[in-house]
Design an enzyme around this catalytic site. Structure first.
Site, short mmCIF file in Angstrom:
data_model
loop_
_atom_site.label_atom_id
_atom_site.label_comp_id
_atom_site.label_asym_id
_atom_site.label_seq_id
_atom_site.Cartn_x
_atom_site.Cartn_y
_atom_site.Cartn_z
CD GLU A 132 -2.79 0.48 2.60
OE1 GLU A 132 -2.42 -0.43 3.38
OE2 GLU A 132 -3.72 1.23 2.85
N GLY A 143 -10.68 -3.46 10.50
CA GLY A 143 -11.83 -4.35 10.60
C GLY A 143 -13.02 -3.56 11.16
CB ILE A 163 -10.40 -8.11 15.89
CG1 ILE A 163 -9.59 -7.19 16.83
CG2 ILE A 163 -11.70 -8.57 16.53
CD1 ILE A 163 -9.10 -7.82 18.11
CG MET A 184 -3.48 -4.79 14.55
SD MET A 184 -2.79 -6.29 13.82
CE MET A 184 -1.49 -6.69 14.97
CG ASP A 201 -11.11 -7.40 8.29
OD1 ASP A 201 -11.49 -7.55 9.46
OD2 ASP A 201 -10.08 -6.76 8.00
N1 ADE Z 1 -6.63 -4.42 10.12
C1 ADE Z 1 -7.49 -4.78 9.15
N2 ADE Z 1 -8.41 -5.66 9.65
C2 ADE Z 1 -8.11 -5.82 10.95
C3 ADE Z 1 -8.66 -6.61 11.99
N3 ADE Z 1 -9.72 -7.39 11.75
N4 ADE Z 1 -8.09 -6.56 13.22
C4 ADE Z 1 -7.01 -5.78 13.43
N5 ADE Z 1 -6.43 -5.02 12.48
C5 ADE Z 1 -6.97 -5.04 11.25
#
Ligand code: ADE
Length: 251
Positions: A14, A80, A173, A194, A218
């Site tokens: 990215e 997420g 997560i 994160m 996600d």
């Molecule tokens: N970055 C993208 N999706 C994430 C997730 N589900 N948990 C933590 N960091 C993320």
């Protein structure tokens, strides 16, 4: 004083896309990190891959400020979804950041940043507004201009822009139980990632304005792992490049 904009991203590919926007590039390597110094639209910028997690991002953000004198920091990446209604492809711009895995009870309250007397760190109103304008301008033109028709169809993209709180922790997560646990303590959180809250803490301590821009990749549940890789390659990279390019143009 002239601005030097630091741009950090959580995924190497990215941030490679963002690096390709730079002119008159110089590469500087420190602590296993590559900082690319140059100009976007005539504005001095430093671009680096933050690496993953709070400690890694803290190191990179600190180097950005201390070694390269960046005056503003923009973090871009994926997240997420936690809040109901958020969909893959939506974009969240930070109002406040919190570390969902920080807990020094009973000495201080849950999520409180030790010795900083607060749970949340607020992002810069100016940068947050600018980021919002940049994203709105792009969405007005249509997401197909960013990622192409095929990706729009494949991921069912109909992106919306949200402003709100983002939680960070040293965990990817990927279960509904964990999502619900975070939401039960921090019900207003829009999404999880994160690095953002660590970068926010660094910027708070240095007095550096910052904002965090996250594309939902996600749903932070059992599907998260499957969705994540494909989405970053096919969508998030192009989003990052377009958002940064538009944001810098607005400065
Ligand atoms: N970055 C993208 N999706 C994430 C997730 N589900 N948990 C933590 N960091 C993320």
């Amino acid at each position: 004083m002239d601005r030097t904009i630091g741009i950090l991203g959580a995924m190497a590919q990215e941030i490679d896309e963002v690096k390709s926007l730079l002119k008159d590039k110089t590469i500087v390597k420190i602590a296993n990190r590559e900082f690319v110094v140059g100009k976007i639209d005539g504005i001095a910028c430093v671009v680096a891959f933050s690496k993953w997690g709070k400690v890694a991002a803290t190191i990179t953000a600190t180097l950005m400020i201390q070694e390269f004198g960046v005056t503003d920091l923009i973090f871009i990446g994926t997240a997420g979804a936690l809040a109901d209604g958020l969909k893959v492809g939506d974009i969240v711009i930070s109002k406040r950041l919190v570390q969902h895995d920080l807990d020094a009870r009973p000495i201080i309250s849950r999520f409180e940043l030790p010795l900083l007397n607060r749970v949340y760190v607020e992002s810069s109103p100016e940068l947050t507004e600018l980021a919002g304008k940049a994203v709105s301008n792009l969405l007005e033109k249509g997401v197909e201009h960013i990622v192409g028709e095929a990706a729009v169809k494949e991921f069912g993209l109909a992106p919306k822009l949200y402003f709100g709180d983002i939680a960070s922790g040293d965990q990817f997560i990927s279960s509904d139980a964990k999502r619900q646990e975070i939401l039960s303590h921090l019900p207003d959180i829009l999404c999880v990632e994160m690095e953002g809250a660590a970068v926010a803490q660094v910027c708070l301590e240095f007095g550096t304005p910052f904002t965090v821009i996250r594309t939902i990749s996600d749903s932070a549940d059992h599907n998260a792992r499957v969705d994540f890789g494909k989405f970053t390659m096919e969508v998030a990279n192009a989003y990052s490049r377009s958002i940064i390019s538009e944001l810098i143009r607005l400065l």
